[in-house]
Design a protein around this motif. Structure first.
Motif, PDB file in Angstrom:
ATOM      1  N   GLU A  55       0.833  -1.212   0.000  1.00  0.00           N
ATOM      2  CA  GLU A  55       0.000   0.000   0.000  1.00  0.00           C
ATOM      3  C   GLU A  55       0.867   1.262   0.000  1.00  0.00           C
ATOM      4  O   GLU A  55       0.481   2.271  -0.582  1.00  0.00           O
ATOM      5  CB  GLU A  55      -0.978  -0.030   1.188  1.00  0.00           C
ATOM      6  CG  GLU A  55      -0.435   0.437   2.542  1.00  0.00           C
ATOM      7  CD  GLU A  55       0.637  -0.481   3.119  1.00  0.00           C
ATOM      8  OE1 GLU A  55       0.758  -1.634   2.677  1.00  0.00           O
ATOM      9  OE2 GLU A  55       1.373  -0.028   4.019  1.00  0.00           O
ATOM     10  N   GLY A  56       2.040   1.182   0.623  1.00  0.00           N
ATOM     11  CA  GLY A  56       2.928   2.346   0.593  1.00  0.00           C
ATOM     12  C   GLY A  56       3.354   2.644  -0.838  1.00  0.00           C
ATOM     13  O   GLY A  56       3.409   3.801  -1.275  1.00  0.00           O
ATOM     14  N   ASN A  79      -0.535  -4.179   4.264  1.00  0.00           N
ATOM     15  CA  ASN A  79      -0.126  -4.678   5.586  1.00  0.00           C
ATOM     16  C   ASN A  79       0.023  -3.534   6.593  1.00  0.00           C
ATOM     17  O   ASN A  79       0.557  -3.707   7.676  1.00  0.00           O
ATOM     18  CB  ASN A  79       1.168  -5.498   5.475  1.00  0.00           C
ATOM     19  CG  ASN A  79       2.311  -4.671   4.913  1.00  0.00           C
ATOM     20  OD1 ASN A  79       2.260  -3.438   4.875  1.00  0.00           O
ATOM     21  ND2 ASN A  79       3.364  -5.341   4.474  1.00  0.00           N
ATOM     22  N   TYR A 123       1.827  -0.982   6.912  1.00  0.00           N
ATOM     23  CA  TYR A 123       3.123  -0.337   7.154  1.00  0.00           C
ATOM     24  C   TYR A 123       3.920  -0.231   5.860  1.00  0.00           C
ATOM     25  O   TYR A 123       3.867  -1.135   5.025  1.00  0.00           O
ATOM     26  CB  TYR A 123       3.964  -1.128   8.169  1.00  0.00           C
ATOM     27  CG  TYR A 123       3.530  -0.894   9.587  1.00  0.00           C
ATOM     28  CD1 TYR A 123       4.027   0.180  10.318  1.00  0.00           C
ATOM     29  CD2 TYR A 123       2.574  -1.715  10.174  1.00  0.00           C
ATOM     30  CE1 TYR A 123       3.599   0.425  11.608  1.00  0.00           C
ATOM     31  CE2 TYR A 123       2.133  -1.470  11.473  1.00  0.00           C
ATOM     32  CZ  TYR A 123       2.656  -0.405  12.179  1.00  0.00           C
ATOM     33  OH  TYR A 123       2.230  -0.157  13.451  1.00  0.00           O
TER      34      TYR A 123
HETATM   35 MG   LIG Z   1       2.931  -2.087   3.432  1.00  0.00          MG
END
Ligand SMILES: [Mg+2]
Ligand SMILES: Cc1ncc(C[n+]2csc(CCOP(=O)(O)OP(=O)(O)O)c2C)c(N)n1
Length: 330
Positions: free
Chosen positions: A154-155, A183, A185
């Motif tokens: 997602e980052g 996740n 982070y």
């Molecule tokens: Mg992540």
């Protein structure tokens, strides 16, 4: 008779057991890598523990005889499902000449294996999204029947490449599935400091494509949404963005110590929703798995992991003069 969830999805008992075995292999291989790293035998680990439900559910929903996958570094489950072996993985982690990914030259988890249509990627995150969209464009232009499947964290979905890729795929209705393994982070940066809107899937609306959020701990639910996306892509109905909610059980990598930024309670709570345990419980509830069979599978997986470790440890290193191979045209 009542139909079980996996039966409703068209999954046989045998296929579901196969999914369980792959998930267990993914976890055990990953655990072994950490032991090897901590005992000084391999230099680096980047781990998929906690994310196997999303990975195995997705890979099994694809056609692993013709679809292409463009995995990111945590996708051990995806590449094992696409045909990479435990030995292949260990050879890469030990940096040995026979490593199919790069002949022992790259860092581990830069997955690449032509015969299994696992497409090589770069260390800068999210570049694989553009490559995947390119593969999907090729499928459309050449009227070939394959789907391109790409994953990222997602980052990484905050990189420009993500938006360019999704926009292009949406405009041209390309057969690509983009699965974000959220996740929560990006190394030490928590979700709240990554996404002001709070959701990756919602962004799909801006590109005119479906965006779906799914519980990544639920392998059957991931299978369902990825299968639906693959069917749509094959019908010429374009891309899908999937956000699988997962957890990272380990530190970012063997070079990170997550105790510096993450409460232990958070990790313990996440482990209560371990996708591997959830699938094992399901299999026992529906009578596919019992104690004896679980033991049998466990023993089989241990043997595979031991064999891979021994094989790779004994294998020869690449020759120094091979360092420039495949760098410049010969
Ligand atoms: Mg992540
Ligand atoms: C373009 C780029 N910027 C920074 C990095 C360093 N880096 C490697 S992994 C990572 C975190 C990515 O987080 P996320 O996308 O959420 O994936 P996760 O590791 O959580 O699975 C960063 C910043 C990189 N490899 N490439």
């Amino acid at each position: 008779m009542m139909e079980h969830r996996h039966e409703k999805l068209g999954l046989s008992d045998e296929t579901l057991l196969e999914m369980y075995e792959k998930m267990l292999l993914t976890r055990r291989l990953d655990e072994r890598l950490w032991l090897l790293n901590r005992s000084g035998k391999i230099p680096f680990v980047i781990s998929g523990q906690g994310q196997e439900g999303a990975q195995i559910g997705a890979a099994f929903a694809l056609d692993r005889t013709k679809d292409y996958c463009l995995p990111y570094y945590r996708d051990l489950g995806v590449v094992l499902a696409f045909g990479m072996t435990a030995r292949d993985v260990m050879l890469a982690s030990f940096g040995k000449a026979e490593d199919p990914n790069s002949g022992g030259k790259q860092m581990p988890n830069h997955f690449s294996q032509r015969k299994n249509r696992i497409v090589t990627g770069s260390s800068p995150v999210t570049t694989q999204v553009l490559h995947a969209v390119g593969f999907a464009l090729a499928a459309k232009m050449e009227k070939k029947d394959f789907v391109s499947f790409v994953t990222l964290g997602e980052g990484s979905s905050n990189q420009g490449d993500f938006h360019e890729g999704l926009n292009f795929a949406g405009v041209h209705q390309l057969p690509v599935i983009i699965m974000v393994e959220n996740n929560k982070y990006a190394i030490s940066v928590p979700l709240s400091k990554q996404l002001a809107g709070g959701s990756v899937a919602k962004r799909a609306e801006g590109y005119g494509i479906p965006g779906v959020t799914v519980d990544g701990n639920d392998v059957l639910e991931v299978y369902r949404v990825v299968k639906e996306a693959a069917d749509r892509a094959r019908r010429g109905e374009g891309p899908t963005l999937i956000e699988a909610m997962t957890n990272r059980f380990t530190a970012h990598s063997s070079d990170d110590d997550d105790r510096a930024y993450r409460d232990r309670k958070e990790v313990e709570d996440a482990k209560k929703k371990d996708p591997l345990l959830l699938l094992e419980t399901y299999l026992k509830d529906v009578g596919i798995l019992d104690e004896k069979k679980t033991e049998e599978i466990s023993k089989k997986i241990t043997d595979i992991v031991n064999d891979a470790t021994d094989y790779a440890e004994k294998a020869p290193y690449p020759k120094p003069e091979d360092a420039l191979k495949y760098v410049y045209k010969e």
